[in-house]
Enzyme design. Structure first.
Site, PDB file in Angstrom:
ATOM      1  N   SER A  72      26.804  66.165  39.602  1.00  0.00           N
ATOM      2  CA  SER A  72      27.571  66.102  40.841  1.00  0.00           C
ATOM      3  C   SER A  72      27.184  67.255  41.755  1.00  0.00           C
ATOM      4  O   SER A  72      26.832  68.351  41.292  1.00  0.00           O
ATOM      5  CB  SER A  72      29.054  66.206  40.488  1.00  0.00           C
ATOM      6  OG  SER A  72      29.827  66.479  41.635  1.00  0.00           O
TER       7      SER A  72
ATOM      8  N   TYR B 165      36.759  70.346  35.603  1.00  0.00           N
ATOM      9  CA  TYR B 165      35.880  69.179  35.744  1.00  0.00           C
ATOM     10  C   TYR B 165      34.510  69.609  36.263  1.00  0.00           C
ATOM     11  O   TYR B 165      33.467  69.263  35.700  1.00  0.00           O
ATOM     12  CB  TYR B 165      36.499  68.137  36.707  1.00  0.00           C
ATOM     13  CG  TYR B 165      35.467  67.209  37.284  1.00  0.00           C
ATOM     14  CD1 TYR B 165      34.956  66.157  36.528  1.00  0.00           C
ATOM     15  CD2 TYR B 165      34.949  67.400  38.579  1.00  0.00           C
ATOM     16  CE1 TYR B 165      33.966  65.333  37.030  1.00  0.00           C
ATOM     17  CE2 TYR B 165      33.972  66.584  39.087  1.00  0.00           C
ATOM     18  CZ  TYR B 165      33.485  65.551  38.314  1.00  0.00           C
ATOM     19  OH  TYR B 165      32.496  64.741  38.814  1.00  0.00           O
TER      20      TYR B 165
ATOM     21  N   LYS C  45      30.415  69.657  34.494  1.00  0.00           N
ATOM     22  CA  LYS C  45      29.142  69.152  35.036  1.00  0.00           C
ATOM     23  C   LYS C  45      28.075  70.248  34.954  1.00  0.00           C
ATOM     24  O   LYS C  45      26.932  69.998  34.580  1.00  0.00           O
ATOM     25  CB  LYS C  45      29.310  68.684  36.487  1.00  0.00           C
ATOM     26  CG  LYS C  45      30.129  67.419  36.633  1.00  0.00           C
ATOM     27  CD  LYS C  45      29.428  66.219  36.006  1.00  0.00           C
ATOM     28  CE  LYS C  45      30.319  64.996  35.953  1.00  0.00           C
ATOM     29  NZ  LYS C  45      29.770  63.904  35.131  1.00  0.00           N
TER      30      LYS C  45
ATOM     31  N   ARG D 154      43.712  70.834  51.235  1.00  0.00           N
ATOM     32  CA  ARG D 154      43.930  70.611  49.801  1.00  0.00           C
ATOM     33  C   ARG D 154      43.265  71.751  49.034  1.00  0.00           C
ATOM     34  O   ARG D 154      42.111  72.092  49.309  1.00  0.00           O
ATOM     35  CB  ARG D 154      43.307  69.265  49.407  1.00  0.00           C
ATOM     36  CG  ARG D 154      43.513  68.890  47.961  1.00  0.00           C
ATOM     37  CD  ARG D 154      43.080  67.465  47.668  1.00  0.00           C
ATOM     38  NE  ARG D 154      41.627  67.281  47.759  1.00  0.00           N
ATOM     39  CZ  ARG D 154      41.002  66.134  47.497  1.00  0.00           C
ATOM     40  NH1 ARG D 154      41.703  65.056  47.176  1.00  0.00           N
ATOM     41  NH2 ARG D 154      39.696  66.047  47.608  1.00  0.00           N
TER      42      ARG D 154
HETATM   43  N1  UFG Z   1      40.779  63.700  51.667  1.00  0.00           N
HETATM   44  C1  UFG Z   1      41.833  63.568  52.528  1.00  0.00           C
HETATM   45  N2  UFG Z   1      42.904  62.798  52.146  1.00  0.00           N
HETATM   46  C2  UFG Z   1      42.949  62.180  50.930  1.00  0.00           C
HETATM   47  C3  UFG Z   1      41.849  62.325  50.057  1.00  0.00           C
HETATM   48  C4  UFG Z   1      40.791  63.107  50.451  1.00  0.00           C
HETATM   49  O1  UFG Z   1      41.825  64.118  53.630  1.00  0.00           O
HETATM   50  O2  UFG Z   1      43.955  61.524  50.627  1.00  0.00           O
HETATM   51  C5  UFG Z   1      39.633  64.510  52.082  1.00  0.00           C
HETATM   52  C6  UFG Z   1      39.365  65.676  51.142  1.00  0.00           C
HETATM   53  O3  UFG Z   1      40.168  66.767  51.495  1.00  0.00           O
HETATM   54  C7  UFG Z   1      37.875  65.889  51.356  1.00  0.00           C
HETATM   55  C8  UFG Z   1      37.342  64.490  51.653  1.00  0.00           C
HETATM   56  O4  UFG Z   1      38.470  63.703  52.020  1.00  0.00           O
HETATM   57  O5  UFG Z   1      37.675  66.678  52.475  1.00  0.00           O
HETATM   58  C9  UFG Z   1      36.706  63.838  50.442  1.00  0.00           C
HETATM   59  O6  UFG Z   1      37.601  63.926  49.359  1.00  0.00           O
HETATM   60  P1  UFG Z   1      37.368  63.138  47.987  1.00  0.00           P
HETATM   61  O7  UFG Z   1      38.519  63.475  47.089  1.00  0.00           O
HETATM   62  O8  UFG Z   1      37.104  61.701  48.254  1.00  0.00           O
HETATM   63  O9  UFG Z   1      36.021  63.755  47.460  1.00  0.00           O
HETATM   64  P2  UFG Z   1      35.691  65.274  47.104  1.00  0.00           P
HETATM   65  O10 UFG Z   1      34.573  65.667  48.001  1.00  0.00           O
HETATM   66  O11 UFG Z   1      36.875  66.144  47.047  1.00  0.00           O
HETATM   67  O12 UFG Z   1      35.290  65.073  45.586  1.00  0.00           O
HETATM   68  C10 UFG Z   1      34.040  64.701  45.248  1.00  0.00           C
HETATM   69  C11 UFG Z   1      34.039  63.954  43.914  1.00  0.00           C
HETATM   70  C12 UFG Z   1      34.365  64.873  42.797  1.00  0.00           C
HETATM   71  C13 UFG Z   1      33.599  66.145  42.881  1.00  0.00           C
HETATM   72  C14 UFG Z   1      33.791  66.795  44.220  1.00  0.00           C
HETATM   73  C15 UFG Z   1      33.032  68.075  44.400  1.00  0.00           C
HETATM   74  O13 UFG Z   1      34.965  62.888  43.934  1.00  0.00           O
HETATM   75  O14 UFG Z   1      34.050  64.195  41.587  1.00  0.00           O
HETATM   76  O15 UFG Z   1      33.320  65.884  45.195  1.00  0.00           O
HETATM   77  O16 UFG Z   1      33.328  68.660  45.631  1.00  0.00           O
HETATM   78  F1  UFG Z   1      33.998  67.032  41.947  1.00  0.00           F
END
Ligand code: UFG
Length: 342
Positions: free
Chosen positions: A127, A152, A156, A298
């Site tokens: 990842s 998590y 990785k 978040r």
């Molecule tokens: N987000 C929102 N509202 C939500 C969900 C997400 O605004 O309800 C935002 C998050 O704050 C982030 C973006 O959308 O800015 C993407 O969020 P995701 O949760 O979809 O994805 P992430 O980038 O946080 O997570 C991904 C993978 C993980 C990994 C991570 C590493 O899903 O497995 O990248 O940064 F660990």
């Protein structure tokens, strides 16, 4: 005779799409999955798409005796794609030992069995989380890894090291770690896709569930980041494009085209989109107005990341092809299908 590939976690989100692409490319597939975060019906849906039901074994890869027993019963496996892992960032903070046991022990057991049963090739699901918030964008494969933000993420990083060290010590084994950016969307048939249990953590499943009426509204986590519209930026990659890269990685290993016995590739599109751009593009692609509100950041989120795809493009001859609108529409079609929305 078709070459046989073992796909662990093959009923999961990225796993199931990869099984479809492997079968389409003429490979035989056997799946191991404990169904802890997926559904047995995925097998029927894979068969509906490809005409072939993959072989399936249900057990937990942290159980070494069962893993050994599997390899005794299945000879002739030429390569493994190891997806099986727990993947919820927030949950990993609450139950870290579960994450370390599940994600580390399953890889260790797999590598031990590959040595023992002479299975020489492995593709590992990594990842972009291993980069943390990079100092420089876009991210190349040489960008230094940073301390993980969550257990998590750390699994990785540690698993990459376990793989690297094991391959170093065993020159007859070869492996590729694929660092995924943000996989989204679903197969165009809408027969397979992402099935989050409970309230989704990830952005796109939350958006499609909001559009389907299952959630009141999307919370956009932060609009005060140092980005053009203030919301966080990610590199969202279509899951089918991602699945296709696995077939190419497998071919690279099987044909001995790898440059060293441990290689790393970034799999992204090279484009960064903000959360608000995702919302707007979803609205445009589907014609649905999304209820959302801006809330605070978040915890643990990074500000922005996107991939430099040059190495994967040139060395694998692979490029993400599907656009964001098409991809978001595929996610919506999948959500409609599972909720019975016309
Ligand atoms: N987000 C929102 N509202 C939500 C969900 C997400 O605004 O309800 C935002 C998050 O704050 C982030 C973006 O959308 O800015 C993407 O969020 P995701 O949760 O979809 O994805 P992430 O980038 O946080 O997570 C991904 C993978 C993980 C990994 C991570 C590493 O899903 O497995 O990248 O940064 F660990």
């Amino acid at each position: 005779m078709a070459k046989k590939i073992l796909v662990t976690g093959g009923t999961g989100y990225i796993g199931s799409h990869t099984v479809v692409e492997l079968q389409m490319a003429g490979y035989d597939v056997v799946i191991i999955d404990n169904l802890s975060n997926s559904n047995i019906e995925v097998l029927d849906n894979i068969a509906k798409i490809t005409g072939i039901a993959p072989e399936f074994e249900k057990f937990d890869l942290t159980e070494l005796d069962k893993t050994i027993d599997f390899f005794k019963r299945y000879s002739g496996i030429e390569a493994v794609i190891h997806f099986a892992a727990s993947k919820a960032v927030g949950e990993s903070v609450e139950i870290p030992l579960h994450y370390y046991r599940n994600n580390l022990v399953s890889l260790i057991n797999m590598l031990e069995c590959m040595e023992k049963f002479d299975v020489p090739n492995i593709v590992f699901s990594s990842s972009c989380t291993v980069y943390g918030q990079p100092d420089k964008l876009p991210v190349t494969e040489q960008t230094p890894r940073k301390d993980a933000e969550s257990p998590y993420g750390n699994t990785k990083r540690v698993n990459e090291d376990i793989l690297n060290h094991t391959l170093n010590a065993n020159p007859h084994l070869r492996g590729i770690a694929l660092r995924y950016f943000n996989p989204i969307g679903a197969h165009e048939s809408a027969l397979i896709g992402e099935l989050p249990l409970g309230v989704p953590n990830n952005l796109v499943p939350f958006i499609t569930q909001t559009a389907a009426g299952l959630r009141d509204g999307l919370k956009v986590f932060g609009d005060d980041y140092n980005t053009p519209d203030g919301s966080a930026i990610r590199d969202y990659i279509n899951v089918v494009d991602l699945a296709k890269a696995h077939v190419i990685a497998i071919e690279r290993l099987l044909k001995g085209k790898n440059k060293s016995n441990y290689e790393v590739f970034n799999l992204g599109t090279g484009n960064g989109y903000s959360v608000l751009e995702i919302v707007k593009t979803f609205e445009k692609a589907t014609g649905i107005k999304l209820n959302y509100k801006i809330v605070g950041r978040r915890e643990g989120d990074i500000e922005k990341i996107w991939a430099d795809t040059t190495y994967a493009n040139e060395e694998l001859g692979w490029k993400a092809e599907k656009g964001l609108e098409e991809t978001l529409l595929s996610a919506w079609n999948w959500e409609k299908n599972i909720r019975g929305i016309k």
